[in-house]
Design a protein around this motif. Structure first.
Motif, short mmCIF file in Angstrom:
data_model
loop_
_atom_site.label_atom_id
_atom_site.label_comp_id
_atom_site.label_asym_id
_atom_site.label_seq_id
_atom_site.Cartn_x
_atom_site.Cartn_y
_atom_site.Cartn_z
N ARG A 1 67.07 -41.70 2.36
CA ARG A 1 65.87 -42.21 1.68
C ARG A 1 64.69 -41.28 1.93
NH1 ARG A 1 64.87 -47.15 -1.16
NH2 ARG A 1 62.72 -47.78 -0.89
N ARG B 1 65.09 -37.82 0.18
CA ARG B 1 64.86 -37.92 -1.27
C ARG B 1 63.38 -38.09 -1.57
NH1 ARG B 1 68.64 -38.70 -5.32
NH2 ARG B 1 67.88 -39.63 -7.25
N ARG B 2 62.68 -38.86 -0.75
CA ARG B 2 61.25 -39.08 -0.96
C ARG B 2 60.44 -37.78 -0.82
NH1 ARG B 2 62.09 -43.34 -3.12
NH2 ARG B 2 61.42 -45.42 -2.48
N ASP C 1 60.13 -44.97 4.02
CA ASP C 1 59.01 -44.86 3.08
C ASP C 1 57.69 -44.61 3.82
OD1 ASP C 1 60.77 -45.25 0.99
OD2 ASP C 1 60.27 -47.38 0.71
N ALA D 1 57.75 -41.05 5.22
CA ALA D 1 57.56 -40.04 4.16
C ALA D 1 56.09 -39.87 3.84
CB ALA D 1 58.35 -40.44 2.92
N HIS D 2 55.38 -41.00 3.73
CA HIS D 2 53.94 -40.92 3.46
C HIS D 2 53.22 -40.19 4.60
CE1 HIS D 2 49.86 -42.25 2.35
NE2 HIS D 2 49.69 -42.42 3.66
#
Length: 368
Positions: free
Chosen positions: A17, A20-21, A287, A290-291
């Motif tokens: 995940r 990919r992000r 998520d 990633a940010h």
């Protein structure tokens, strides 16, 4: 234009995940010892039913459009040189490194070896053992143990199946007694013998098992669904034992950084975030990380963004299939006791396909 080199160590749910992000904004290198993604959610059924043998294996080749996959084993994070060192001696430079090595699960929910052929062979051996066993013992009454017991019972209606659990109720980590009672009722109605308050250990004779009260159970096949072990021994051996807590999990702050390191993150089962270690939580962590990685790589200039603080998932739905057409779903309700839903919801959400179409889409494949 790419903002830096990101090395993600571990190609499990959180790792893929995150990779990919970041694929469009950084030079991503995903390192994993396996040649394919292992969809662990489908592994219990794959260990019982031959037609599911290859379902858990999804190739990585469509995951990244710009980044790359390196099949290999990371053995060290060289923080001085900012490089990940592989067992082959290859060194991968990084601006940010992410530890996403997950946890090791008991059989049959384990990828044995490094190739699809090796793992498929292991599944086939479990399938043969289940098909010929007269008495199968499953130790552990959490979600994995309950699900595996149901799969074995449905595959082998003629065999004796026993589930032994050290606690006083099944699914006792849920915080709600109703799911455990419902699981117990289903298992007992399908002639699965359930032993509660039974802390089981191997006996002195082959094929015997003894609980804390001295009760002996004889079984010609056993599976131990008693928890997971974080894959962090390599970090300790590499001199990063100070990154780990007493349980072997990587200590992270609220931004999911390793404590004291701006450029080292840890996500998923491997870290010490206090929450149920389930797939939705791993994806949510990926998520947030990633940010924060993008924020770190783009930190120069007056429009600097602030990192996000990760909020542990307290109300994650829990889905426990009883085979492909039954089961229970625990759905958190704000301000009240969790709702427990039955076979229809569970079948649609997970039991029939075990979320395989969803994960195939995550890796760039069609759902089929």
């Amino acid at each position: 234009m790419y903002d830096g080199d990101v090395v993600v160590i571990g190609g499990g749910y959180a790792g893929v995940r995150l990779a990919r992000r970041l694929d469009g904004t950084a030079r991503v290198t995903l390192v994993d010892r396996k040649e394919v993604f292992f969809h662990r959610i489908a592994s219990l059924r794959a260990g019982v039913h031959p037609e599911w043998t290859h379902t858990p294996f999804i190739p990585y080749d469509r995951l990244l459009r710009h980044g790359r996959l390196v099949t290999g084993k990371a053995v060290r994070v060289d923080t001085a040189e900012r490089q990940v060192v592989l067992a082959t001696g290859e060194r991968l430079p990084y601006d940010v490194v992410v530890i996403a090595t997950g946890a090791d699960y008991p059989e049959p929910a384990r990828f044995t070896g490094t190739t699809t052929e090796e793992a498929a062979k292991s599944f086939a051996e479990h399938q043969r053992d289940v098909a010929t066993a007269e008495h199968v013992l499953v130790v552990g009454g959490g979600p994995g143990g309950v699900e595996l017991s149901a799969e074995i019972r449905l595959a082998r209606p003629d065999a004796r199946v026993t589930l032994a659990h050290s606690g006083s109720a099944l699914l006792d980590s849920v915080g709600n007694a109703r799911p455990g009672r419902k699981a117990l009722a289903w298992l007992e109605s399908h002639d699965v013998e359930v032993l509660l308050d039974s802390f089981m250990s191997p006996g002195t004779d082959f094929g015997t098992y003894r609980d804390a009260r001295g009760t002996i159970v004889e079984a010609d096949l056993s599976f131990w669904a008693t928890g997971t072990t974080p894959n962090t021994l390599w970090l300790r051996l590499a001199g990063h034992g100070d990154w780990l807590n007493a349980a072997g999990r990587v200590k992270v702050d609220r931004t999911l950084r390793v404590e004291g390191r701006l450029d080292v993150f840890a996500v998923g089962d491997v870290n010490d975030v206090s929450e149920l270690k389930v797939t939705p939580a791993a994806l949510a962590q990926a998520d947030t990380a990633a940010h924060n990685i993008r924020t770190y790589l783009q930190s120069s200039g007056k429009h600097r963004r602030e990192p996000r603080l990760y909020r542990p998932t307290r109300r994650t739905p829990l889905i426990v299939p009883f085979g492909s057409a039954d089961g229970l779903t625990v759905l958190p309700v704000p301000g009240g006791e969790s709702a427990v839903l039955g076979s229809r919801t569970t079948t649609l959400a997970k039991a029939k396909s075990l979320m395989t179409p969803y994960m195939r889409r995550q890796l760039g494949y069609t759902a089929a």
